[in-house]
Design a protein around this motif. Sequence first.
Motif, PDB file in Angstrom:
ATOM      1  N   ASP A   2       0.782  -1.132  -0.006  1.00  0.00           N
ATOM      2  CA  ASP A   2      -0.149  -0.091   0.032  1.00  0.00           C
ATOM      3  C   ASP A   2       0.745   1.268   0.055  1.00  0.00           C
ATOM      4  N   ARG A   3       2.150   1.084  -0.044  1.00  0.00           N
ATOM      5  CA  ARG A   3       3.068   2.211  -0.033  1.00  0.00           C
ATOM      6  C   ARG A   3       3.597   2.432  -1.532  1.00  0.00           C
ATOM      7  N   VAL A   4       3.223   1.735  -2.323  1.00  0.00           N
ATOM      8  CA  VAL A   4       3.477   1.730  -3.771  1.00  0.00           C
ATOM      9  C   VAL A   4       2.776   2.819  -4.443  1.00  0.00           C
ATOM     10  N   THR A   5       3.419   3.694  -5.222  1.00  0.00           N
ATOM     11  CA  THR A   5       2.586   4.727  -5.951  1.00  0.00           C
ATOM     12  C   THR A   5       3.077   4.976  -7.503  1.00  0.00           C
ATOM     13  N   CYS A   6       2.078   5.312  -8.143  1.00  0.00           N
ATOM     14  CA  CYS A   6       2.039   5.593  -9.601  1.00  0.00           C
ATOM     15  C   CYS A   6       2.847   6.957 -10.015  1.00  0.00           C
ATOM     16  N   PRO A   7       4.111   7.037 -10.516  1.00  0.00           N
ATOM     17  CA  PRO A   7       4.946   8.137 -10.740  1.00  0.00           C
ATOM     18  C   PRO A   7       4.255   8.850 -11.856  1.00  0.00           C
ATOM     19  N   GLY A   8       4.302  10.306 -11.838  1.00  0.00           N
ATOM     20  CA  GLY A   8       3.741  11.204 -12.959  1.00  0.00           C
ATOM     21  C   GLY A   8       2.556  11.071 -13.136  1.00  0.00           C
TER      22      GLY A   8
ATOM     23  N   ALA B 195      -4.169  -3.880  -2.870  1.00  0.00           N
ATOM     24  CA  ALA B 195      -3.349  -2.813  -1.923  1.00  0.00           C
ATOM     25  C   ALA B 195      -2.365  -2.092  -2.891  1.00  0.00           C
ATOM     26  N   LEU B 196      -1.932  -2.667  -4.061  1.00  0.00           N
ATOM     27  CA  LEU B 196      -0.975  -2.116  -4.822  1.00  0.00           C
ATOM     28  C   LEU B 196      -1.916  -0.969  -5.646  1.00  0.00           C
ATOM     29  N   ASN B 197      -3.009  -1.239  -5.888  1.00  0.00           N
ATOM     30  CA  ASN B 197      -4.003  -0.197  -6.527  1.00  0.00           C
ATOM     31  C   ASN B 197      -4.490   0.846  -5.791  1.00  0.00           C
ATOM     32  N   ASN B 198      -4.291   0.692  -4.498  1.00  0.00           N
ATOM     33  CA  ASN B 198      -4.537   1.935  -3.677  1.00  0.00           C
ATOM     34  C   ASN B 198      -4.288   3.335  -4.157  1.00  0.00           C
TER      35      ASN B 198
END
Length: 231
Positions: free
Chosen positions: A148-154, A171-174
């Motif tokens: 849940d701490r992964v973010t999409c950059p840009g 969780a990754l899609n959060n």
Amino acid sequence: MTAAVDRILALDTATEACSAALYVQGDITSRCLVDPRGHARNLLPMIEVLLSEAGLKLQQLDAIAFGRGPGSFTGLRIAAGITQGLAFAAGLPVIPVSTLATLAQGADNDAVLAAIDARMHEVYWAAFSRDRDGVMQPVVEEAVCPPDRVTCPGRGEWQARGSGWKAYGDALNNHCTGRIVQYEPEALPHAADMIPLALQLYRQGRSVSAGQAVPVYLRDQVVQTAKLESK
């Protein structure tokens, strides 16, 4: 001056898949087997078959590339150990290649969020974008963290790849809602996809000696364990 390279052997055992690929003057042949407990048993026969089919001896190669991690602790040690042994025996340089970059390289999209299940409710992940030569370059450096701490950059759209998305997709899609246009949660790194990365690294002079063919684990406690075992 750009280093010339015609023949590279690439090896990867960082995940459930065991794969080997041989690059000879633009052509790539490969072998892959998903057998999580059979990497040590399967990798050397794959190498022997590839070299035999190409009519080459190990000493005729320019370099050996290997998946240096992150990934399975045992798997990384197998690839690194076999790479070291072969490189020492043949007097060849070694090209350590990121497992996450290899995973991203096999994608259809030019922007990839690669994530591998790291167990303990964490993922190894990084973001990549394809350069003008078709080779994936890091946009966000590889790290290990809770999903849940992964973010999409840009602001662009991304392709999601790897076992991390299979294990922790929700969780990754959060932080990526509406940003993922393609999912490949079953995707595994393959040595054939390592070849473009290895070629670029070699031409940039970023090969190392056999003794420097060491895994990258990312987890501090695993690194400390490896250091203690080597003493």
